[in-house]
Write a protein that holds these residues in place. Structure first.
Motif, PDB file in Angstrom:
ATOM      1  N   GLY A  73       5.478   6.958 -15.365  1.00  0.00           N
ATOM      2  CA  GLY A  73       5.488   8.081 -14.429  1.00  0.00           C
ATOM      3  C   GLY A  73       4.132   8.405 -13.842  1.00  0.00           C
ATOM      4  O   GLY A  73       4.055   9.158 -12.855  1.00  0.00           O
ATOM      5  N   ASP A  74       3.057   7.855 -14.443  1.00  0.00           N
ATOM      6  CA  ASP A  74       1.726   8.102 -13.873  1.00  0.00           C
ATOM      7  C   ASP A  74       1.646   7.510 -12.467  1.00  0.00           C
ATOM      8  O   ASP A  74       2.280   6.496 -12.154  1.00  0.00           O
ATOM      9  CB  ASP A  74       0.636   7.501 -14.760  1.00  0.00           C
ATOM     10  N   LYS A  75       0.806   8.139 -11.633  1.00  0.00           N
ATOM     11  CA  LYS A  75       0.719   7.789 -10.234  1.00  0.00           C
ATOM     12  C   LYS A  75      -0.126   6.527 -10.000  1.00  0.00           C
ATOM     13  O   LYS A  75      -1.084   6.254 -10.736  1.00  0.00           O
ATOM     14  CB  LYS A  75       0.091   8.953  -9.441  1.00  0.00           C
ATOM     15  N   VAL A  76       0.246   5.745  -8.997  1.00  0.00           N
ATOM     16  CA  VAL A  76      -0.520   4.582  -8.535  1.00  0.00           C
ATOM     17  C   VAL A  76      -0.725   4.736  -7.037  1.00  0.00           C
ATOM     18  O   VAL A  76       0.254   4.891  -6.286  1.00  0.00           O
ATOM     19  CB  VAL A  76       0.205   3.253  -8.847  1.00  0.00           C
ATOM     20  N   VAL A  77      -1.960   4.707  -6.612  1.00  0.00           N
ATOM     21  CA  VAL A  77      -2.283   4.813  -5.185  1.00  0.00           C
ATOM     22  C   VAL A  77      -3.020   3.553  -4.762  1.00  0.00           C
ATOM     23  O   VAL A  77      -4.085   3.234  -5.319  1.00  0.00           O
ATOM     24  CB  VAL A  77      -3.147   6.068  -4.867  1.00  0.00           C
ATOM     25  N   VAL A  78      -2.456   2.815  -3.810  1.00  0.00           N
ATOM     26  CA  VAL A  78      -3.117   1.618  -3.266  1.00  0.00           C
ATOM     27  C   VAL A  78      -3.505   1.945  -1.826  1.00  0.00           C
ATOM     28  O   VAL A  78      -2.634   2.273  -1.005  1.00  0.00           O
ATOM     29  CB  VAL A  78      -2.169   0.388  -3.320  1.00  0.00           C
ATOM     30  N   HIS A  79      -4.797   1.855  -1.525  1.00  0.00           N
ATOM     31  CA  HIS A  79      -5.285   2.304  -0.199  1.00  0.00           C
ATOM     32  C   HIS A  79      -6.435   1.413   0.245  1.00  0.00           C
ATOM     33  O   HIS A  79      -6.993   0.633  -0.518  1.00  0.00           O
ATOM     34  CB  HIS A  79      -5.738   3.767  -0.282  1.00  0.00           C
ATOM     35  N   TRP A  80      -6.815   1.615   1.521  1.00  0.00           N
ATOM     36  CA  TRP A  80      -8.018   0.967   2.053  1.00  0.00           C
ATOM     37  C   TRP A  80      -9.197   1.905   1.910  1.00  0.00           C
ATOM     38  O   TRP A  80      -9.055   3.125   1.930  1.00  0.00           O
ATOM     39  CB  TRP A  80      -7.808   0.592   3.533  1.00  0.00           C
ATOM     40  N   GLU A 108       0.845  -1.199   0.000  1.00  0.00           N
ATOM     41  CA  GLU A 108       0.000   0.000   0.000  1.00  0.00           C
ATOM     42  C   GLU A 108       0.877   1.245   0.000  1.00  0.00           C
ATOM     43  O   GLU A 108       2.011   1.223   0.470  1.00  0.00           O
ATOM     44  CB  GLU A 108      -0.908   0.005   1.236  1.00  0.00           C
ATOM     45  N   GLY A 109       0.355   2.329  -0.565  1.00  0.00           N
ATOM     46  CA  GLY A 109       1.096   3.578  -0.596  1.00  0.00           C
ATOM     47  C   GLY A 109       0.948   4.275  -1.931  1.00  0.00           C
ATOM     48  O   GLY A 109       0.086   3.924  -2.755  1.00  0.00           O
ATOM     49  N   VAL A 110       1.815   5.248  -2.144  1.00  0.00           N
ATOM     50  CA  VAL A 110       1.814   6.025  -3.382  1.00  0.00           C
ATOM     51  C   VAL A 110       3.048   5.624  -4.192  1.00  0.00           C
ATOM     52  O   VAL A 110       4.179   5.687  -3.690  1.00  0.00           O
ATOM     53  CB  VAL A 110       1.826   7.532  -3.095  1.00  0.00           C
ATOM     54  N   PHE A 111       2.810   5.242  -5.447  1.00  0.00           N
ATOM     55  CA  PHE A 111       3.880   4.759  -6.316  1.00  0.00           C
ATOM     56  C   PHE A 111       3.758   5.437  -7.677  1.00  0.00           C
ATOM     57  O   PHE A 111       2.878   6.277  -7.893  1.00  0.00           O
ATOM     58  CB  PHE A 111       3.804   3.241  -6.475  1.00  0.00           C
ATOM     59  N   ALA A 112       4.638   5.048  -8.584  1.00  0.00           N
ATOM     60  CA  ALA A 112       4.580   5.545  -9.964  1.00  0.00           C
ATOM     61  C   ALA A 112       4.879   4.383 -10.909  1.00  0.00           C
ATOM     62  O   ALA A 112       5.670   3.481 -10.591  1.00  0.00           O
ATOM     63  CB  ALA A 112       5.583   6.673 -10.185  1.00  0.00           C
ATOM     64  N   VAL A 113       4.240   4.396 -12.072  1.00  0.00           N
ATOM     65  CA  VAL A 113       4.496   3.364 -13.082  1.00  0.00           C
ATOM     66  C   VAL A 113       5.905   3.581 -13.641  1.00  0.00           C
ATOM     67  O   VAL A 113       6.213   4.659 -14.158  1.00  0.00           O
ATOM     68  CB  VAL A 113       3.450   3.439 -14.222  1.00  0.00           C
ATOM     69  N   TYR A 114       6.761   2.561 -13.507  1.00  0.00           N
ATOM     70  CA  TYR A 114       8.134   2.702 -13.992  1.00  0.00           C
ATOM     71  C   TYR A 114       8.438   1.789 -15.184  1.00  0.00           C
ATOM     72  O   TYR A 114       9.485   1.936 -15.824  1.00  0.00           O
ATOM     73  CB  TYR A 114       9.134   2.423 -12.867  1.00  0.00           C
TER      74      TYR A 114
END
Length: 312
Positions: free
Chosen positions: A305-312, A235-241
């Motif tokens: 570089g687009d953002k990925v957010v995985v959360h509850w 979980e968290g904030v990531f980016a497509v690499y």
């Protein structure tokens, strides 16, 4: 009355004496010049009797002769064993050809449809095995370390079948599914403040949905599946690499088509297992998608570089 000796008689006697003396000297000289018979063997001298003979020249029966000595039989010579023939190296069996360039028929269409499922064949499928099909097969083979012949052999076919599903009637008929994409902004989603800016794959573990959001406006979404408790999705904030259409997991050797990597080896990707079994299974940590048409649409829109957010 003493009779005078005749000079001729005296001379004849002297000649006989001289002749006898010379003969004896010649015999002695000849015997002395005879070469030695070998080391340790005494030369026979005039006046001596050779061993094994009597003085009369008759063999002495008390001395063994060569014929009386025991004979020694030489051990039989063992013939050398014939050389062992070198083992014959068996040539590997030639691969069984399933399809090749120039073939036609429904199996060719099925082959193309399966290759298209994992991004190795573009365009409409047909019944003809031509240059495009050969190039697709060659690329698929090279990716897996097989001989890149462009000819479909049994090994290549088995591998392809294991990575794909049986083509549907629409796939074989080149019917393109119409994605049910709602109008932007009308999609209900699990809002997270971190998803309100930029281009974001907003992934909710609570609703088990992925929503594609652009500048705070949801575009569309679909069901997703996560990893198990032992292999959880981070979980968290990531980016497509990294993006890749045809991927095989290095750890689990399972296909991961249309992968968009965001954290180490974890990615958003299509899962035929999720499509078949639903939520009764789990991923190895990735975000599984079962709606392939919408995932392909998303894959084409997402940028590095687009953002990925995985959360509850």
């Amino acid at each position: 009355m003493h009779r005078a000796s005749s000079p001729f008689r005296f001379t004849g006697g002297l000649l006989r004496a001289l002749t006898l003396t010379g003969a004896l000297a010649l015999v002695a000289a000849t015997a002395a010049c005879t070469p030695d018979q070998g080391p340790g063997v005494a030369a026979t001298q005039v006046g001596q009797t050779a061993p094994g003979s009597s003085s009369s020249g008759t063999p002495d029966p008390s001395v063994p002769t060569a014929t009386d000595l025991p004979t020694t039989t030489a051990p039989p010579t063992t013939a050398p064993a014939p050389p062992k023939p070198s083992p014959t190296t068996e040539k590997p069996a030639a691969p069984v050809i399933v399809l090749q360039r120039g073939d036609t028929g429904p199996m060719v269409r099925s082959l193309q449809a399966r290759l298209r499922q994992i991004g190795w064949f573009d365009g409409d499928v047909s019944d003809r095995y031509g240059s495009r099909t050969a190039a697709s097969v060659r690329g698929f083979q090279a990716k897996r370390g097989y001989d890149a012949t462009g000819t479909l052999d049994e090994r290549t076919w088995d591998k392809l079948v294991g990575m794909t599903h049986r083509p549907t009637a629409d796939e074989l008929a080149n019917v393109k599914p119409e994605p049910a994409t709602p109008a932007p902004g009308s999609t209900s989603w699990d809002v997270d403040e971190r998803c309100m800016t930029g281009r974001v794959m907003c992934i909710s573990k609570s609703t088990r949905r992925l929503t594609w959001v652009v500048d705070g406006v949801p575009q569309y979404g679909f069901d997703v599946r996560f990893g198990s408790d032992e292999l959880p999705t981070r979980e968290g904030v990531f980016a497509v690499y990294k993006k890749k259409v045809d991927v095989i997991s290095n750890l689990y050797h399972t296909p991961m088509p249309y992968s968009m990597f965001f954290s180490g080896g974890q990615a958003v990707h299509y899962s035929s297992n999720f499509a078949r079994l639903g939520y009764s299974g789990a991923s190895h940590g990735c975000v599984n998608v079962r709606n392939k048409p919408l995932l392909i649409q998303l894959y084409n829109e997402v940028r590095i570089g687009d953002k990925v957010v995985v959360h509850w």
